[in-house]
Motif scaffolding. Structure first.
Motif, PDB file in Angstrom:
ATOM      1  N   LEU A   1       0.838  -1.197   0.000  1.00 30.85           N
ATOM      2  CA  LEU A   1       0.000   0.000   0.000  1.00 30.85           C
ATOM      3  C   LEU A   1       0.877   1.253   0.000  1.00 30.85           C
ATOM      4  N   ILE A   2       1.926   1.237   0.796  1.00 28.70           N
ATOM      5  CA  ILE A   2       2.845   2.381   0.835  1.00 28.70           C
ATOM      6  C   ILE A   2       3.490   2.580  -0.530  1.00 28.70           C
ATOM      7  N   ARG A   3       3.893   1.494  -1.161  1.00 27.50           N
ATOM      8  CA  ARG A   3       4.497   1.597  -2.500  1.00 27.50           C
ATOM      9  C   ARG A   3       3.497   2.176  -3.494  1.00 27.50           C
ATOM     10  N   THR A   4       2.242   1.748  -3.398  1.00 23.57           N
ATOM     11  CA  THR A   4       1.211   2.264  -4.301  1.00 23.57           C
ATOM     12  C   THR A   4       1.053   3.769  -4.144  1.00 23.57           C
ATOM     13  N   VAL A   5       1.012   4.232  -2.910  1.00 24.39           N
ATOM     14  CA  VAL A   5       0.851   5.665  -2.642  1.00 24.39           C
ATOM     15  C   VAL A   5       2.057   6.440  -3.158  1.00 24.39           C
ATOM     16  N   ARG A   6       3.245   5.877  -2.988  1.00 25.57           N
ATOM     17  CA  ARG A   6       4.446   6.555  -3.481  1.00 25.57           C
ATOM     18  C   ARG A   6       4.388   6.724  -5.000  1.00 25.57           C
ATOM     19  N   VAL A   7       4.042   5.678  -5.711  1.00 25.72           N
ATOM     20  CA  VAL A   7       3.964   5.764  -7.170  1.00 25.72           C
ATOM     21  C   VAL A   7       2.874   6.755  -7.580  1.00 25.72           C
ATOM     22  N   PHE A   8       1.757   6.775  -6.880  1.00 19.48           N
ATOM     23  CA  PHE A   8       0.668   7.705  -7.175  1.00 19.48           C
ATOM     24  C   PHE A   8       1.150   9.149  -7.041  1.00 19.48           C
ATOM     25  N   ILE A   9       1.845   9.462  -5.948  1.00 20.84           N
ATOM     26  CA  ILE A   9       2.333  10.827  -5.734  1.00 20.84           C
ATOM     27  C   ILE A   9       3.398  11.185  -6.771  1.00 20.84           C
ATOM     28  N   GLU A  10       4.299  10.234  -7.071  1.00 17.46           N
ATOM     29  CA  GLU A  10       5.348  10.495  -8.057  1.00 17.46           C
ATOM     30  C   GLU A  10       4.798  10.605  -9.468  1.00 17.46           C
ATOM     31  N   SER A  11       3.569  10.177  -9.646  1.00 14.59           N
ATOM     32  CA  SER A  11       2.900  10.315 -10.952  1.00 14.59           C
ATOM     33  C   SER A  11       2.055  11.576 -11.009  1.00 14.59           C
ATOM     34  N   GLN A  12       2.430  12.567 -10.174  1.00 11.48           N
ATOM     35  CA  GLN A  12       1.718  13.850 -10.107  1.00 11.48           C
ATOM     36  C   GLN A  12       0.250  13.665  -9.733  1.00 11.48           C
ATOM     37  N   SER A  13      -0.016  12.638  -8.903  1.00  6.03           N
ATOM     38  CA  SER A  13      -1.375  12.314  -8.438  1.00  6.03           C
ATOM     39  C   SER A  13      -2.320  12.023  -9.597  1.00  6.03           C
ATOM     40  N   ASN A  14      -1.752  11.567 -10.697  1.00  5.39           N
ATOM     41  CA  ASN A  14      -2.536  11.171 -11.871  1.00  5.39           C
ATOM     42  C   ASN A  14      -2.840   9.683 -11.753  1.00  5.39           C
ATOM     43  N   ALA A  15      -4.095   9.362 -11.444  1.00  8.22           N
ATOM     44  CA  ALA A  15      -4.473   7.971 -11.186  1.00  8.22           C
ATOM     45  C   ALA A  15      -4.276   7.086 -12.407  1.00  8.22           C
ATOM     46  N   THR A  16      -4.580   7.603 -13.586  1.00  8.63           N
ATOM     47  CA  THR A  16      -4.425   6.812 -14.804  1.00  8.63           C
ATOM     48  C   THR A  16      -2.971   6.441 -15.046  1.00  8.63           C
ATOM     49  N   LEU A  17      -2.065   7.435 -14.894  1.00 13.01           N
ATOM     50  CA  LEU A  17      -0.638   7.187 -15.093  1.00 13.01           C
ATOM     51  C   LEU A  17      -0.088   6.239 -14.028  1.00 13.01           C
ATOM     52  N   ALA A  18      -0.498   6.445 -12.780  1.00 12.00           N
ATOM     53  CA  ALA A  18      -0.019   5.590 -11.692  1.00 12.00           C
ATOM     54  C   ALA A  18      -0.488   4.146 -11.882  1.00 12.00           C
ATOM     55  N   ALA A  19      -1.736   3.969 -12.285  1.00  8.54           N
ATOM     56  CA  ALA A  19      -2.262   2.612 -12.507  1.00  8.54           C
ATOM     57  C   ALA A  19      -1.478   1.913 -13.615  1.00  8.54           C
ATOM     58  N   LYS A  20      -1.116   2.666 -14.635  1.00  7.09           N
ATOM     59  CA  LYS A  20      -0.329   2.102 -15.732  1.00  7.09           C
ATOM     60  C   LYS A  20       1.050   1.672 -15.234  1.00  7.09           C
ATOM     61  N   ARG A  21       1.671   2.497 -14.415  1.00  7.65           N
ATOM     62  CA  ARG A  21       2.998   2.162 -13.894  1.00  7.65           C
ATOM     63  C   ARG A  21       2.958   0.965 -12.945  1.00  7.65           C
ATOM     64  N   LEU A  22       1.841   0.801 -12.256  1.00 11.70           N
ATOM     65  CA  LEU A  22       1.705  -0.284 -11.286  1.00 11.70           C
ATOM     66  C   LEU A  22       1.083  -1.542 -11.903  1.00 11.70           C
ATOM     67  N   TYR A  23       0.718  -1.461 -13.181  1.00 15.13           N
ATOM     68  CA  TYR A  23       0.082  -2.583 -13.883  1.00 15.13           C
ATOM     69  C   TYR A  23      -1.178  -3.057 -13.144  1.00 15.13           C
ATOM     70  N   MET A  24      -2.008  -2.114 -12.777  1.00 16.09           N
ATOM     71  CA  MET A  24      -3.267  -2.467 -12.117  1.00 16.09           C
ATOM     72  C   MET A  24      -4.408  -1.642 -12.692  1.00 16.09           C
ATOM     73  N   HIS A  25      -5.632  -2.093 -12.449  1.00 20.42           N
ATOM     74  CA  HIS A  25      -6.796  -1.361 -12.931  1.00 20.42           C
ATOM     75  C   HIS A  25      -6.941  -0.061 -12.153  1.00 20.42           C
TER      76      HIS A  25
END
Length: 300
Positions: free
Chosen positions: A234-258
């Motif tokens: 969960l912490i890793r997910t939040v980190r990627v989300f923030i590093e993706s400029q809080s862009n959920a679509t971009l973060a989901a793509k980087r994390l390979y999740m829906h």
């Protein structure tokens, strides 16, 4: 044996093995994975011959620096004030670190094969150094290091880290201070398992976290992340989300999740910690706390 040599030659010096440049004022020998140097004026020919029979004698490599590299070395060490006419229109420092030692000539050939123009390279040792990217005219495109780092890694079959400074513009008096500051940023980033290419802007949060003691970092981490410390994913997910400029679509793509799965995790983090990472202040606090956790993990 080294103690006995110190008794005979009190001005003996030691350097790490495979140091790129050896001082020609010394006679060099290899000993216990280190190189030792004895001032030539203190060593007779007979003594040098005797030591050569006991240890592997080393020969200083000829100076491989180009004229341009020698200039940059003097500028960065603040030995010479540059003439503005000799400074490029703009420049930036690209620090590199390889996981293993390489032959400098081989690395230079690989770099020249992927860079559009020849660039000065200054080595600290056989695994780290600085590339100086020079821009000499307005239509010259800056190098895209994300495009070439994988090529270089495939050439050497090892990990390569690049740290890219901002551009500086004909700043003749501050080259040394710029180089020292950027080196400190680079060395800080190496502690945090950086991406293959890291920029100066990305280093800024780490520079704010690094000076804290382990106890202070632990206090900050626990005060904000304790409710989710049992869920590192969960912490890793939040980190990627923030590093993706809080862009959920971009973060989901980087994390390979829906995207919906990502949104569920974000809401879960907010609910458990009370930190609204969809807002700037909440995202900033959470991100710095996560960096403190990264620091503690790296420190063991």
């Amino acid at each position: 044996m080294i103690e006995h040599l110190y008794t005979l030659y009190p001005n003996l010096i030691k350097v790490p093995a495979h140091t790129v440049s050896l001082d020609e004022r010394y006679i060099w020998f290899s000993m216990n994975k280190e190189w030792i140097g004895i001032p030539a004026q203190e060593l007779t020919d007979r003594e040098a011959l005797l030591l050569s029979s006991l240890l592997d004698k080393l020969e200083p490599e000829p100076d491989q620096l180009t004229t341009r590299e020698q200039m940059w070395q003097k500028w960065m060490e603040d030995e010479v004030v540059p003439d503005k006419a000799t400074i490029p229109t703009s420049f930036r420092f690209v620090f590199f670190s390889l996981k293993e030692e390489v032959n400098p000539s081989t690395f230079q050939e690989a770099v020249e094969g992927v860079f559009p123009t020849s660039m000065p390279i200054l080595w600290d040792n056989r695994s780290q150094g600085i590339i100086v990217e020079e821009i000499h005219h307005e239509d010259q495109e800056p190098v895209s290091y994300e495009d070439i780092v994988n090529i270089l890694m495939s050439d050497f079959y090892m990990k390569l880290y690049l740290y890219v400074s901002p551009f500086y513009y004909q700043d003749a008096t501050e080259i040394s201070s710029h180089a020292k500051w950027q080196r400190m940023c680079f060395q800080t980033m190496l502690q945090y398992e950086p991406k293959p290419v890291t920029t100066y802007k990305e280093s800024i949060p780490y520079l704010h976290v690094d000076p804290f003691t382990a106890e202070q970092s632990r206090t900050i981490r626990n005060s904000l992340l304790l409710p989710v410390m049992d869920d590192p994913e969960l912490i890793r997910t939040v980190r990627v989300f923030i590093e993706s400029q809080s862009n959920a679509t971009l973060a989901a793509k980087r994390l390979y999740m829906h995207r919906n799965s990502l949104q569920y995790r974000i809401d879960k983090f907010i609910e458990r910690t009370g930190i609204d990472i969809k807002q700037f202040h909440g995202a900033l606090c959470a991100y710095l706390a996560i960096l403190h956790e990264t620091k503690l993990s790296n420190d063991g």
